[in-house]
Enzyme design. Structure first.
Site, short mmCIF file in Angstrom:
data_model
loop_
_atom_site.label_atom_id
_atom_site.label_comp_id
_atom_site.label_asym_id
_atom_site.label_seq_id
_atom_site.Cartn_x
_atom_site.Cartn_y
_atom_site.Cartn_z
CD GLU A 165 22.00 -0.75 30.18
OE1 GLU A 165 22.62 -1.74 29.81
OE2 GLU A 165 22.54 0.21 30.76
CG HIS A 183 23.34 -2.57 34.73
ND1 HIS A 183 24.43 -2.11 35.39
CD2 HIS A 183 23.18 -1.73 33.68
CE1 HIS A 183 24.91 -1.03 34.77
NE2 HIS A 183 24.17 -0.78 33.72
CG PHE A 216 17.56 1.39 33.24
CD1 PHE A 216 18.88 1.67 32.90
CD2 PHE A 216 17.32 0.34 34.12
CE1 PHE A 216 19.94 0.90 33.43
CE2 PHE A 216 18.36 -0.41 34.65
CZ PHE A 216 19.66 -0.13 34.30
CD GLN A 230 20.88 -2.21 38.73
OE1 GLN A 230 21.88 -1.51 38.70
NE2 GLN A 230 19.69 -1.75 38.36
CG ASN A 241 15.65 4.03 36.06
OD1 ASN A 241 16.42 4.08 37.03
ND2 ASN A 241 15.68 4.92 35.09
CG HIS A 298 25.28 -2.15 26.45
ND1 HIS A 298 26.64 -2.29 26.57
CD2 HIS A 298 24.91 -1.33 27.48
CE1 HIS A 298 27.08 -1.60 27.62
NE2 HIS A 298 26.05 -1.00 28.18
P1 5GP Z 1 26.22 0.81 31.21
O1 5GP Z 1 26.49 2.01 30.41
O2 5GP Z 1 27.43 0.23 31.80
O3 5GP Z 1 25.28 -0.12 30.56
O4 5GP Z 1 25.39 1.35 32.39
C1 5GP Z 1 25.93 2.30 33.19
C2 5GP Z 1 24.85 3.23 33.52
O5 5GP Z 1 23.69 2.53 33.97
C3 5GP Z 1 25.34 4.10 34.64
O6 5GP Z 1 25.10 5.43 34.29
C4 5GP Z 1 24.49 3.66 35.81
O7 5GP Z 1 24.28 4.72 36.64
C5 5GP Z 1 23.25 3.20 35.10
N1 5GP Z 1 22.37 2.36 35.89
C6 5GP Z 1 22.52 1.23 36.57
N2 5GP Z 1 21.38 0.88 37.15
C7 5GP Z 1 20.51 1.81 36.81
C8 5GP Z 1 19.16 2.01 37.08
O8 5GP Z 1 18.50 1.23 37.78
N3 5GP Z 1 18.63 3.10 36.50
C9 5GP Z 1 19.36 3.96 35.71
N4 5GP Z 1 18.78 5.01 35.15
N5 5GP Z 1 20.59 3.80 35.44
C10 5GP Z 1 21.15 2.75 36.00
#
Ligand code: 5GP
Length: 237
Positions: free
Chosen positions: A116, A63, A112, A38, A103, A120
Site C-alpha cells: 500500500e 485497506h 500488505f 474493507q 492483512n 499509494h
Molecule cells: P490497491 O492496489 O487497490 O490498493 O489494492 C488492491 C490490492 O489489495 C488487491 O490485490 C487486493 O487483493 C489487495 N487487498 C485487499 N485487502 C487485502 C488484504 O487484507 N491483504 C492483502 N494482501 N491484499 C489485500
C-alpha cells in the site's frame, strides 16, 4: 519566418502536453485522500485464494489511504519516492496497525503495508512521510467505528436481508457529518448458484468497502464527490 513561428508553437504545445502527461501519471500530484476500509468477510469471499483464517475479523479494517485526483480517482499510483522501510513502523505503531490494518488474506501484515505504501502512500510523501502516513491512517480508523455505527442502525451481517444504498449511507453520514462512498462487488456465491441466468439488476451485490474522503493535508474529513455500488440492492454478510 512563418516556419520558425509554427515550429515554436509546436514546441510549446508539445511541452504543455508533456507537462499534462507528467501531472496525470504517478508523480505525486493529487487533490484529496480516499481512506478505504474493507469488510474482511467480503474481501475473503471475493478472493481467488482462501484467506488464511477460516473466520476473518468481523470489523471494518483498513485497506489503504490513497492520494487521489478528482479527474481520475485511481491516480496517482506507483510514484517515485521512498520505498517502504519496515524500521519506520516502530513497535507501538506496529501493534496498533496489526489491529486496524491487518492483512486479512495472507496474515503477512508487513507485506500488505509495504504494497500500500509503495503503490499509494509514497505519492503523497511530501504531505505525509511513511511514519506519518501509517500513524494518520490508524488515527482515521480510530475516529469512527463503522461496524458500531451500522450496528446502532440495526445493520448487521445477514445472509438473507438486503439494503438500499441510502439505508447504509445515512447512519454513516449522520455520524461523520460527511458523505462516504460505498463500494460493492458482485456476489460470487450468487453468480455460481445460477450460472445459466442472464445478469439481473435485481441480484444484490456485496458491500465490500466504505471510503471516507479527506482534504489534501489528510486533516479534515470532507464529502466524497462520487457514489458507488450502482443502483442495486446491497447485501452485507
Ligand atoms: P490497491 O492496489 O487497490 O490498493 O489494492 C488492491 C490490492 O489489495 C488487491 O490485490 C487486493 O487483493 C489487495 N487487498 C485487499 N485487502 C487485502 C488484504 O487484507 N491483504 C492483502 N494482501 N491484499 C489485500
Amino acid at each position: 519566418m512563418v516556419t520558425l513561428k509554427s515550429s515554436l508553437a509546436f514546441l510549446v504545445l508539445a511541452f504543455a502536453l508533456f507537462l499534462c502527461f507528467i501531472m496525470s501519471t504517478g508523480d505525486g500530484s493529487y487533490d484529496y485522500f480516499q481512506f478505504v476500509q474493507q469488510w474482511p468477510p467480503a474481501t475473503c469471499s471475493l478472493s481467488r485464494t482462501p484467506c488464511y483464517k477460516p473466520r476473518p475479523p468481523q470489523i471494518f479494517t483498513i485497506h489503504g489511504l490513497w492520494p487521489s485526483n478528482y479527474s481520475n480517482p485511481k491516480r496517482p499510483s506507483n510514484c517515485r519516492g521512498s520505498l517502504f522501510d519496515s524500521r519506520k513502523v516502530y513497535p507501538q505503531l506496529r501493534l496498533n496497525l496489526k489491529i486496524s490494518w491487518p492483512n486479512v488474506k495472507s496474515g503477512n501484515d508487513t507485506e500488505f503495508w509495504e504494497s500500500e505504501w509503495n503503490k499509494h502512500g509514497r505519492c503523497s510523501e511530501q504531505t505525509l512521510n511513511q511514519m506519518q502516513y501509517f500513524e494518520r491512517s490508524d488515527e482515521m480508523w480510530n475516529s469512527y467505528n463503522i461496524t458500531e455505527i451500522l450496528k446502532k442502525a440495526q445493520i448487521v451481517p445477514n445472509a438473507t436481508r438486503t439494503w438500499k444504498y441510502s439505508d447504509i449511507l445515512s447512519p454513516i453520514k449522520a455520524a461523520t457529518n460527511t458523505t462516504p462512498i460505498l463500494r460493492c462487488k458482485p456476489d460470487p456465491a450468487q453468480s455460481k448458484s445460477q450460472p445459466s441466468q442472464p445478469k439481473s439488476p435485481q441480484k444484490p451485490q456485496l458491500l465490500h468497502e466504505v471510503v471516507f474522503c479527506y482534504d489534501y493535508h489528510a486533516k479534515k474529513q470532507i464529502d466524497c464527490n462520487r457514489t458507488g455500488c450502482l443502483n442495486k440492492d446491497i447485501s452485507f454478510q
